[in-house]
Structure formats: structure tokens, C-alpha cells
Design a protein around this motif. Structure first.
Motif, short mmCIF file in Angstrom:
data_model
loop_
_atom_site.label_atom_id
_atom_site.label_comp_id
_atom_site.label_asym_id
_atom_site.label_seq_id
_atom_site.Cartn_x
_atom_site.Cartn_y
_atom_site.Cartn_z
N HIS A 149 -1.40 -37.22 60.98
CA HIS A 149 -0.58 -36.54 61.98
C HIS A 149 0.81 -36.29 61.40
CE1 HIS A 149 1.65 -35.79 65.69
NE2 HIS A 149 0.51 -35.71 66.35
N SER A 150 1.42 -35.19 61.80
CA SER A 150 2.72 -34.84 61.24
C SER A 150 3.79 -35.88 61.54
CB SER A 150 3.16 -33.48 61.80
OG SER A 150 3.24 -33.51 63.21
N LYS A 177 -0.95 -37.17 55.33
CA LYS A 177 0.36 -37.40 55.94
C LYS A 177 0.87 -38.81 55.71
CE LYS A 177 2.40 -34.99 57.82
NZ LYS A 177 3.38 -33.98 57.33
N HIS A 178 2.20 -38.96 55.78
CA HIS A 178 2.83 -40.29 55.72
C HIS A 178 2.35 -41.12 56.92
CE1 HIS A 178 5.40 -38.17 58.61
NE2 HIS A 178 5.76 -39.36 59.06
N GLN A 179 2.56 -42.44 56.84
CA GLN A 179 2.02 -43.33 57.86
C GLN A 179 3.09 -44.27 58.40
OE1 GLN A 179 -1.54 -45.37 56.53
NE2 GLN A 179 -2.30 -43.54 55.48
N VAL A 221 0.71 -35.97 49.11
CA VAL A 221 0.34 -37.26 49.70
C VAL A 221 1.61 -37.94 50.19
CG1 VAL A 221 -1.77 -37.52 48.34
CG2 VAL A 221 0.37 -38.45 47.45
N GLY A 222 1.56 -38.41 51.44
CA GLY A 222 2.70 -39.07 52.05
C GLY A 222 2.61 -40.59 51.92
N HIS A 223 3.72 -41.26 52.20
CA HIS A 223 3.80 -42.70 51.95
C HIS A 223 2.95 -43.49 52.93
CE1 HIS A 223 6.38 -43.57 55.45
NE2 HIS A 223 7.09 -42.49 55.12
N PHE A 224 2.61 -44.70 52.51
CA PHE A 224 1.90 -45.65 53.35
C PHE A 224 2.92 -46.36 54.26
CE2 PHE A 224 -0.92 -45.18 49.60
CZ PHE A 224 -2.05 -44.73 50.28
N PRO A 225 2.45 -47.21 55.21
CA PRO A 225 3.40 -47.87 56.11
C PRO A 225 4.47 -48.65 55.36
CG PRO A 225 1.15 -48.17 56.89
CD PRO A 225 1.05 -47.54 55.53
N LEU A 226 5.65 -48.69 55.90
CA LEU A 226 6.76 -49.41 55.28
C LEU A 226 6.79 -50.87 55.69
CD1 LEU A 226 9.56 -46.71 55.65
CD2 LEU A 226 7.89 -47.04 53.80
#
Length: 269
Positions: A149-150, A177-179, A221-226
Motif C-alpha cells: 500500500h502507498s 512498497k515500504h512497510q 523496493v521500499g524499506h522494511f519496518p523500522l
């Protein structure tokens, strides 16, 4: 059970499928799309929906619905189909809603899903894990694959995307998407894992959006959870061929990325 199906009876058979069943679609044109009920196979006994190996079972898109719609599904395999969106705007080829996991999408040819850049070949619109997307041809889509999701709220976890051909997409060939911090669903992976993207062809040689508003990389590719589960997850991106992009990068990534043994070719821009 092997359950034969044809354009006249396949809709009525979808709701009868049980773990281990294979719905075998004969060659032909299926005009009522494929909106799947909540289908759940089991480990070692997936539900399989398949056409002939030559993809001569053709599922047509409709203005009302995505061409293949998954709702609340697990241990499900969709194989050997041609998905023809008939250039209807905002009709995805394969779209998932609600939680889906252990889904295989294999040997599909997805065509005429490019009336708008927001029309997607394969699109996960809810939390998803353990998807395999393999040996598909996605030709001329608005966006080839869009996972997540955006706003970062629908994570895509521990996927395998391999041996796919993306050609002539308007926007991204593929985007993950990033998470944000992940929701807690039963069975969702919590240990460190990898999403693997390998042996694909990402081409934007024809009809890409250009300029500040529409241009997109071949792969993002977006980042994984921080924080929380997923912070140590990794993208493994190797053995791919990135071909042409007139105004954008071939690749854009953030987070934990292992990017190696790929070939990047661009003779313009």
C-alpha cells in the motif's frame, strides 16, 4: 480431485473447491472474469486453478471487477491462463484483498491491462506473505506488479518473484512498497526472512511515462519496518536483466538490500 471446467460452468464450480482439488479449465474464452470466494487449501494440499499449458484459457476483464480477484485466500495456486483486461481502466489482472498467504501465480500472460498507469498486472491490496510469482508474462500494463500500500500499511512478506518477463509498462515494471510496523496475524512470519527477486526481465523500452509526473524506475523496493518484526528482513535481488528507461533509474531501493549479479542496460537518458 481433478474437476474439468468450461466457460459455461466454471463459476458454479469455484465455490465447491476443497484442499487438494484442481479445477482444470479447458481452452476457450471465459467472459465472466474470475472472482474467487474465500478459498483455503492446506499445507501440502493446495487448491489449484489451471488452464492448459499453452495459456489458451482466456479470462476476460470486465468494468465491474478485477480480472482475477482473490479474497481471503491461502494455499491457492493459479496457473496457465491468459488474462485479457480489454484495456478497461483500473481493472487489475490479479488483485488480492483481505489477508492472503501461500499463493502461487504461475505461467500467466497478462495483456491489455494498461489503459491507465494505475492499472496493475498483479496487485496485493492487503497483507500478504509467502507468495510465489513465477514464469509470468506481463505485457503493456500500467504497472506490472504492485505489492503493498502507498502508505505502508499492507506488508508483503517473504515473497519469491522469479523468471517473469515485464515489457512495455507505462509506470513501474514492479514495485514493493515500504512497510510500517506489521500487524499481528496468525501464521505471519516474525523471524527474519528474505523477499527474493531473481531471473526476471524488466524492460521499459516502449511506451513508458516520461517527465517529472509519470516517470518511474523499472524496479523499486521500499524499506522494511523500522521497529518490530521485519526490521532484519532483506531483499535479495540477483540474476535480473534491467533494460532501458529513458528518464528514470533502472533500480531504486531502500532498506536492507542485497543487489548483485544483475545486468543493467540503457542507451538513452
Amino acid at each position: 480431485n481433478i474437476i474439468p471446467a468450461n466457460p459455461s460452468n466454471y463459476i458454479s464450480l469455484l465455490s465447491t473447491l476443497q484442499p487438494g482439488d484442481t479445477l482444470l479449465l479447458e481452452s476457450g474464452t471465459y467472459t465472466d472474469g474470475m472472482t474467487l470466494p474465500s478459498l483455503h487449501g492446506a499445507p501440502g494440499s493446495p487448491i489449484i486453478i489451471s488452464g492448459p499449458a499453452d495459456r489458451s484459457a482466456i479470462i476476460l476483464g470486465r468494468a465491474c471487477c478485477n480480472t482475477v480477484q482473490l479474497n481471503d485466500a491461502s494455499y491457492l495456486e493459479i496457473r496457465n491462463l491468459t488474462l485479457d483486461g480489454q484495456n478497461i481502466p483500473f481493472v487489475d489482472g490479479v488483485n488480492s484483498r483481505d489477508v492472503t498467504h501461500h499463493i502461487t501465480v504461475e505461467n500467466l500472460e497478462i495483456i491489455n491491462h494498461g489503459a491507465d498507469q494505475l492499472t496493475v498486472g498483479i496487485n496485493t491490496k492487503a497483507t500478504a506473505w509467502d507468495w510465489v510469482i513465477r514464469n509470468n508474462i506481463i505485457r503493456g500494463a500500467g504497472t506490472g506488479i504492485y505489492l503493498g500500500h502507498s502508505n505502508g500499511d499492507w506488508p508483503f512478506v517473504r515473497g519469491l518473484i522469479e523468471h517473469n518477463l515485464f515489457v512495455d509498462t507505462v509506470g513501474y515494471n514492479m514495485q514493493v512498497k515500504h512497510q510500517n510496523p506489521r500487524p499481528n496475524y496468525a501464521g505471519m512470519p516474525t523471524e527474519p526472512s528474505s523477499t527474493i527477486i531473481r531471473y526476471n526481465v524488466f524492460s521499459k523500452a516502449s511506451q513508458p511515462s516520461v517527465g517529472f509526473i509519470g516517470a518511474r524506475p523499472n524496479l523499486l523496493v521500499g524499506h522494511f519496518p523500522l521497529s518490530g518484526p521485519g526490521t532484519e528482513d532483506t531483499y535479495e535481488i540477483y540474476g535480473n536483466f534491467f533494460y532501458q528507461n529513458p528518464t528514470e533509474a533502472r533500480f531504486q531501493g531502500e532498506g536492507n538490500v542485497a543487489l548483485y549479479a544483475n545486468l543493467f542496460v540503457n542507451d538513452s537518458g
